[in-house]
Write a protein that holds these residues in place. Structure first.
Motif, PDB file in Angstrom:
ATOM      1  N   UNK A   1      -1.801  -4.563 -21.328  1.00 26.24           N
ATOM      2  CA  UNK A   1      -1.386  -5.364 -20.175  1.00 26.24           C
ATOM      3  C   UNK A   1      -1.172  -4.913 -19.069  1.00 26.24           C
ATOM      4  N   UNK A   2      -1.119  -5.558 -17.788  1.00 30.95           N
ATOM      5  CA  UNK A   2      -0.713  -5.045 -16.641  1.00 30.95           C
ATOM      6  C   UNK A   2       0.567  -4.300 -16.317  1.00 30.95           C
ATOM      7  N   UNK A   3       0.599  -3.226 -15.982  1.00 29.75           N
ATOM      8  CA  UNK A   3       2.104  -2.841 -15.626  1.00 29.75           C
ATOM      9  C   UNK A   3       2.106  -2.098 -14.193  1.00 29.75           C
ATOM     10  N   UNK A   4       2.988  -1.448 -13.590  1.00 33.60           N
ATOM     11  CA  UNK A   4       3.040  -0.847 -12.460  1.00 33.60           C
ATOM     12  C   UNK A   4       3.362  -2.030 -11.513  1.00 33.60           C
ATOM     13  N   UNK A   5       3.129  -1.606 -10.123  1.00 34.41           N
ATOM     14  CA  UNK A   5       3.465  -2.268  -9.019  1.00 34.41           C
ATOM     15  C   UNK A   5       2.691  -3.779  -9.363  1.00 34.41           C
TER      16      UNK A   5
ATOM     17  N   UNK B   1       0.888  -1.335  -0.102  1.00 31.50           N
ATOM     18  CA  UNK B   1      -0.190   0.126  -0.057  1.00 31.50           C
ATOM     19  C   UNK B   1       0.721   1.257   0.099  1.00 31.50           C
ATOM     20  N   UNK B   2       1.928   0.992   0.235  1.00 30.43           N
ATOM     21  CA  UNK B   2       2.850   2.391   0.537  1.00 30.43           C
ATOM     22  C   UNK B   2       3.945   2.623  -0.611  1.00 30.43           C
ATOM     23  N   UNK B   3       3.748   1.689  -1.766  1.00 29.96           N
ATOM     24  CA  UNK B   3       4.462   1.714  -2.934  1.00 29.96           C
ATOM     25  C   UNK B   3       4.552   3.013  -3.638  1.00 29.96           C
TER      26      UNK B   3
ATOM     27  N   UNK C   1       0.100   1.557  -8.249  1.00 33.43           N
ATOM     28  CA  UNK C   1      -0.198   0.272  -7.948  1.00 33.43           C
ATOM     29  C   UNK C   1      -0.636  -0.605  -9.117  1.00 33.43           C
ATOM     30  N   UNK C   2      -1.213  -0.045 -10.053  1.00 31.46           N
ATOM     31  CA  UNK C   2      -1.603  -0.750 -11.586  1.00 31.46           C
ATOM     32  C   UNK C   2      -1.753   0.142 -12.459  1.00 31.46           C
TER      33      UNK C   2
END
Length: 216
Positions: A170-174, A151-153, A157-158
């Motif tokens: 497609x899905x990137x991020x954390x 939660x603190x990234x 998040x996405x």
């Protein structure tokens, strides 16, 4: 912008940058093989890329390793690939099917399987409709799988990342990075050393269908 473009305006340097898109650190010797140039020439190319802040050098004992400067550089390269790649039968036929099916996009998964995964997460309400956040239901489902979202990234998040070969997201991020790490550590996928190609294992095929209704 002109200086950055000049640093990238060489076929050998682009081969080096594309090789580093697997998210790992490479030695100059390994990169010279990929770039198909002499080690001395590779050193010159790496020096140019270092000055342009496109790569960084990591020293470990007597060894030196190179990787992309940041995720922003990876995003830039991926977008450039999308611009230069025209989705048509002739151009797609030049790309190995294995690479089209699944590959790394720096620290997350790309290709046909990754696009199907993104669609599945949307359909089952694991991520928000705009792909820019994880739903409460999604957090619970991911936790059940063993994926704990920080939660603190400081990262998103996405986020939806446009796939250059599929022209879909497609899905990137954390979340994208967590999924790739989870798939690899649980033997759902195997990386091909020295390439961006990813192989879906027999276990992975079963688990992807079981949890996300993806047919490989």
């Amino acid at each position: 912008m002109a200086a950055l473009a000049a640093a990238m305006s060489d076929a050998s340097r682009m081969k080096i940058l594309c090789a580093l898109m697997d998210g790992k650190a490479w030695t100059a010797t390994e990169l010279s093989v990929v770039a198909e140039v002499a080690p001395s020439t590779t050193s010159s190319h790496l020096s140019r890329l270092l000055k342009a802040n496109l790569v960084i050098c990591l020293s470990q004992g007597r060894h030196r390793y190179f990787r992309l400067y940041s995720k922003n550089v990876a995003v830039l390269l991926e977008k450039m690939m999308g611009i230069t790649f025209q989705v048509s039968s002739p151009s797609r036929s030049k790309v190995p099917q294995e690479l089209l099916q699944a590959r790394t996009c720096y620290d997350h998964l790309a290709g046909e399987i990754a696009v199907q995964l993104y669609d599945s997460l949307l359909k089952n309400n694991w991520i928000n409709s705009d792909g820019k956040g994880v739903t409460k239901q999604g957090q619970e489902k991911f936790l059940q799988l063993g994926i704990n979202i920080d939660e603190k990234t400081r990262r998103k998040k996405c986020c939806p990342c446009l796939d250059w070969s599929e022209r879909k997201f497609h899905v990137g991020g954390h979340l994208g990075a967590l999924l790739l790490s989870f798939f690899e550590s649980n033997n759902w996928i195997e990386r091909v050393p020295g390439y961006r190609e990813v192989v879906i294992t027999s276990k992975g095929k079963k688990e992807l269908h079981r949890h996300f209704n993806i047919n490989v």
